[in-house]
Design an enzyme around this catalytic site. Structure first.
Site, mmCIF file in Angstrom:
data_model
loop_
_atom_site.group_PDB
_atom_site.id
_atom_site.type_symbol
_atom_site.label_atom_id
_atom_site.label_comp_id
_atom_site.label_asym_id
_atom_site.label_seq_id
_atom_site.Cartn_x
_atom_site.Cartn_y
_atom_site.Cartn_z
ATOM 1 N N HIS A 10 0.671 -0.942 -0.483
ATOM 2 C CA HIS A 10 -0.291 -0.094 -0.067
ATOM 3 C C HIS A 10 0.636 1.399 0.139
ATOM 4 O O HIS A 10 1.988 1.584 0.231
ATOM 5 C CB HIS A 10 -0.744 -0.026 1.063
ATOM 6 C CG HIS A 10 -0.378 0.062 2.360
ATOM 7 N ND1 HIS A 10 0.349 -0.860 2.825
ATOM 8 C CD2 HIS A 10 0.156 0.880 2.757
ATOM 9 C CE1 HIS A 10 0.947 -0.901 4.780
ATOM 10 N NE2 HIS A 10 0.326 0.475 4.631
ATOM 11 N N GLU A 66 -8.760 5.301 9.726
ATOM 12 C CA GLU A 66 -7.997 4.878 8.603
ATOM 13 C C GLU A 66 -8.586 4.341 7.567
ATOM 14 O O GLU A 66 -9.469 3.153 8.343
ATOM 15 C CB GLU A 66 -6.529 3.677 8.487
ATOM 16 C CG GLU A 66 -6.645 2.705 9.466
ATOM 17 C CD GLU A 66 -5.671 1.455 8.664
ATOM 18 O OE1 GLU A 66 -5.781 1.680 7.357
ATOM 19 O OE2 GLU A 66 -5.208 1.125 9.306
ATOM 20 N N GLN A 71 -4.317 3.524 1.362
ATOM 21 C CA GLN A 71 -4.338 3.694 2.489
ATOM 22 C C GLN A 71 -4.348 5.127 3.185
ATOM 23 O O GLN A 71 -3.481 5.850 3.130
ATOM 24 C CB GLN A 71 -2.783 3.309 3.293
ATOM 25 C CG GLN A 71 -3.846 3.309 4.819
ATOM 26 C CD GLN A 71 -2.799 2.495 6.365
ATOM 27 O OE1 GLN A 71 -1.160 2.465 5.681
ATOM 28 N NE2 GLN A 71 -2.444 2.345 7.094
ATOM 29 N N HIS A 78 3.728 7.083 3.860
ATOM 30 C CA HIS A 78 5.015 6.043 3.274
ATOM 31 C C HIS A 78 4.428 4.922 2.580
ATOM 32 O O HIS A 78 2.758 5.064 1.519
ATOM 33 C CB HIS A 78 4.678 5.755 5.008
ATOM 34 C CG HIS A 78 3.796 4.775 5.358
ATOM 35 N ND1 HIS A 78 2.266 5.625 5.960
ATOM 36 C CD2 HIS A 78 3.041 4.031 4.866
ATOM 37 C CE1 HIS A 78 1.745 4.805 6.407
ATOM 38 N NE2 HIS A 78 1.653 3.697 5.543
ATOM 39 N N GLU A 87 8.050 0.736 5.398
ATOM 40 C CA GLU A 87 6.807 0.169 6.291
ATOM 41 C C GLU A 87 6.908 -1.183 5.672
ATOM 42 O O GLU A 87 7.016 -1.569 4.632
ATOM 43 C CB GLU A 87 5.417 0.426 6.389
ATOM 44 C CG GLU A 87 3.901 -0.514 6.692
ATOM 45 C CD GLU A 87 3.275 -0.219 7.363
ATOM 46 O OE1 GLU A 87 1.950 0.903 6.681
ATOM 47 O OE2 GLU A 87 2.189 -1.116 8.133
HETATM 48 N N1 CMX Z 1 7.918 10.511 5.793
HETATM 49 C C1 CMX Z 1 9.514 11.156 5.315
HETATM 50 N N2 CMX Z 1 10.450 12.020 6.455
HETATM 51 C C2 CMX Z 1 9.718 11.824 7.596
HETATM 52 C C3 CMX Z 1 8.274 11.150 7.936
HETATM 53 C C4 CMX Z 1 8.017 10.991 7.127
HETATM 54 N N3 CMX Z 1 6.714 10.218 6.645
HETATM 55 N N4 CMX Z 1 7.897 11.797 9.113
HETATM 56 C C5 CMX Z 1 8.575 12.433 8.775
HETATM 57 N N5 CMX Z 1 10.010 12.408 9.441
HETATM 58 C C6 CMX Z 1 11.011 13.198 8.965
HETATM 59 C C7 CMX Z 1 10.492 14.582 9.531
HETATM 60 O O1 CMX Z 1 10.784 15.945 8.307
HETATM 61 C C8 CMX Z 1 11.890 15.398 10.341
HETATM 62 O O2 CMX Z 1 13.027 15.393 9.541
HETATM 63 P P1 CMX Z 1 13.822 16.692 9.729
HETATM 64 O O3 CMX Z 1 14.744 16.442 11.584
HETATM 65 O O4 CMX Z 1 15.130 16.777 8.634
HETATM 66 O O5 CMX Z 1 12.739 17.713 9.382
HETATM 67 C C9 CMX Z 1 12.317 14.138 11.115
HETATM 68 O O6 CMX Z 1 11.726 12.756 10.000
HETATM 69 C C10 CMX Z 1 12.030 13.614 12.289
HETATM 70 O O7 CMX Z 1 10.693 14.230 11.999
HETATM 71 P P2 CMX Z 1 9.363 14.711 13.277
HETATM 72 O O8 CMX Z 1 8.386 15.119 12.950
HETATM 73 O O9 CMX Z 1 10.550 15.185 14.041
HETATM 74 O O10 CMX Z 1 8.630 13.287 14.180
HETATM 75 P P3 CMX Z 1 9.146 12.557 14.868
HETATM 76 O O11 CMX Z 1 10.453 11.807 14.738
HETATM 77 O O12 CMX Z 1 8.183 12.071 16.132
HETATM 78 O O13 CMX Z 1 8.518 10.599 14.317
HETATM 79 C C11 CMX Z 1 8.799 9.108 12.575
HETATM 80 C C12 CMX Z 1 9.127 10.782 12.833
HETATM 81 C C13 CMX Z 1 9.214 8.908 11.211
HETATM 82 C C14 CMX Z 1 9.650 8.736 14.068
HETATM 83 C C15 CMX Z 1 7.693 8.711 13.225
HETATM 84 O O14 CMX Z 1 6.306 9.244 12.466
HETATM 85 C C16 CMX Z 1 7.421 7.290 13.191
HETATM 86 O O15 CMX Z 1 7.135 6.269 13.615
HETATM 87 N N6 CMX Z 1 6.357 6.889 12.468
HETATM 88 C C17 CMX Z 1 6.003 5.600 11.795
HETATM 89 C C18 CMX Z 1 4.616 4.568 12.425
HETATM 90 C C19 CMX Z 1 3.669 6.038 12.172
HETATM 91 O O16 CMX Z 1 3.703 5.876 11.409
HETATM 92 N N7 CMX Z 1 2.601 5.447 11.832
HETATM 93 C C20 CMX Z 1 1.114 5.951 10.962
HETATM 94 C C21 CMX Z 1 0.545 4.705 10.113
HETATM 95 C C22 CMX Z 1 0.432 3.490 10.206
HETATM 96 C C23 CMX Z 1 -0.261 2.380 9.470
HETATM 97 O O17 CMX Z 1 0.142 2.373 7.871
HETATM 98 O O18 CMX Z 1 -0.776 1.717 9.554
HETATM 99 CO CO CO Z 2 0.685 1.577 6.230
#
Ligand code: CMX
Ligand code: CO
Length: 140
Positions: free
Chosen positions: A7, A43, A59, A83, A133
């Site tokens: 997805h 979602e 998604q 993602h 993912e």
């Molecule tokens: N794609 C690309 N880069 C991303 C991003 C994304 N989706 N989300 C955050 N970033 C980048 C930010 O731009 C930031 O970069 P800079 O430091 O250069 O500005 C950096 O990562 C840190 O971002 P943040 O806003 O401070 O956020 P966090 O570090 O707290 O969290 C992340 C980032 C990826 C660790 C967190 O979003 C995460 O754990 N994601 C996984 C879980 C998730 O997304 N769940 C929802 C979907 C569920 C599903 O698919 O079922």
């Molecule tokens: Co997903």
């Protein structure tokens, strides 16, 4: 190691509005709606296609809280692709193999994803800016 694109996750402010858009524009059909408290999302999965190694979906993701992963993304970057989820045969094995190459795993162990899948995320900073993912579906 990767079976297919399972997805593409898309962040949005209003899930119902975006479902309506994808239904009316592309003729996609919602196959699942869930609230995942652990991931902080409301979602919907919309079916796109079936292949030999499984199906693929869009998604749509609406944040439950502003300080969730999707909430923070929306406030920083606005709506759009959040993602990519790749299908894998065995998520724990894929985590071990990819982690051994030096890519940071966000999850220490697989979590619950959409439609009974086991999922794990790789850090976007180690994947060229793409939140990635791994998805092991419950339907083999
Ligand atoms: N794609 C690309 N880069 C991303 C991003 C994304 N989706 N989300 C955050 N970033 C980048 C930010 O731009 C930031 O970069 P800079 O430091 O250069 O500005 C950096 O990562 C840190 O971002 P943040 O806003 O401070 O956020 P966090 O570090 O707290 O969290 C992340 C980032 C990826 C660790 C967190 O979003 C995460 O754990 N994601 C996984 C879980 C998730 O997304 N769940 C929802 C979907 C569920 C599903 O698919 O079922
Ligand atoms: Co997903």
């Amino acid at each position: 190691m990767l079976l297919r694109i399972d997805h593409v996750g898309i962040a949005c402010h209003n899930l119902e509005e975006k479902i309506e858009f994808y239904e009316s524009t592309f003729g996609l059909v919602v196959v699942s709606r869930e609230v995942n408290e652990e991931q902080g999302v409301r979602e919907a999965m919309l079916h796109v296609a079936d292949g030999d190694s499984g199906a693929s979906y869009i998604q749509l993701l609406e944040p439950l809280h502003p300080d969730s992963a999707v909430g923070k993304y929306l406030s920083k970057r606005g709506e759009g692709v959040h993602h990519i989820g790749y299908g894998v045969p065995d998520v724990a094995k894929a985590m071990a193999d990819i982690g051994a190459k030096g890519v940071r795993l966000i999850d220490e162990r697989p979590r619950h994803g959409s439609m009974g899948a086991s999922i794990a995320f790789l850090h976007p900073k180690d994947v060229g800016g793409v939140l990635t993912e791994l998805v092991e579906t419950s339907r083999h």
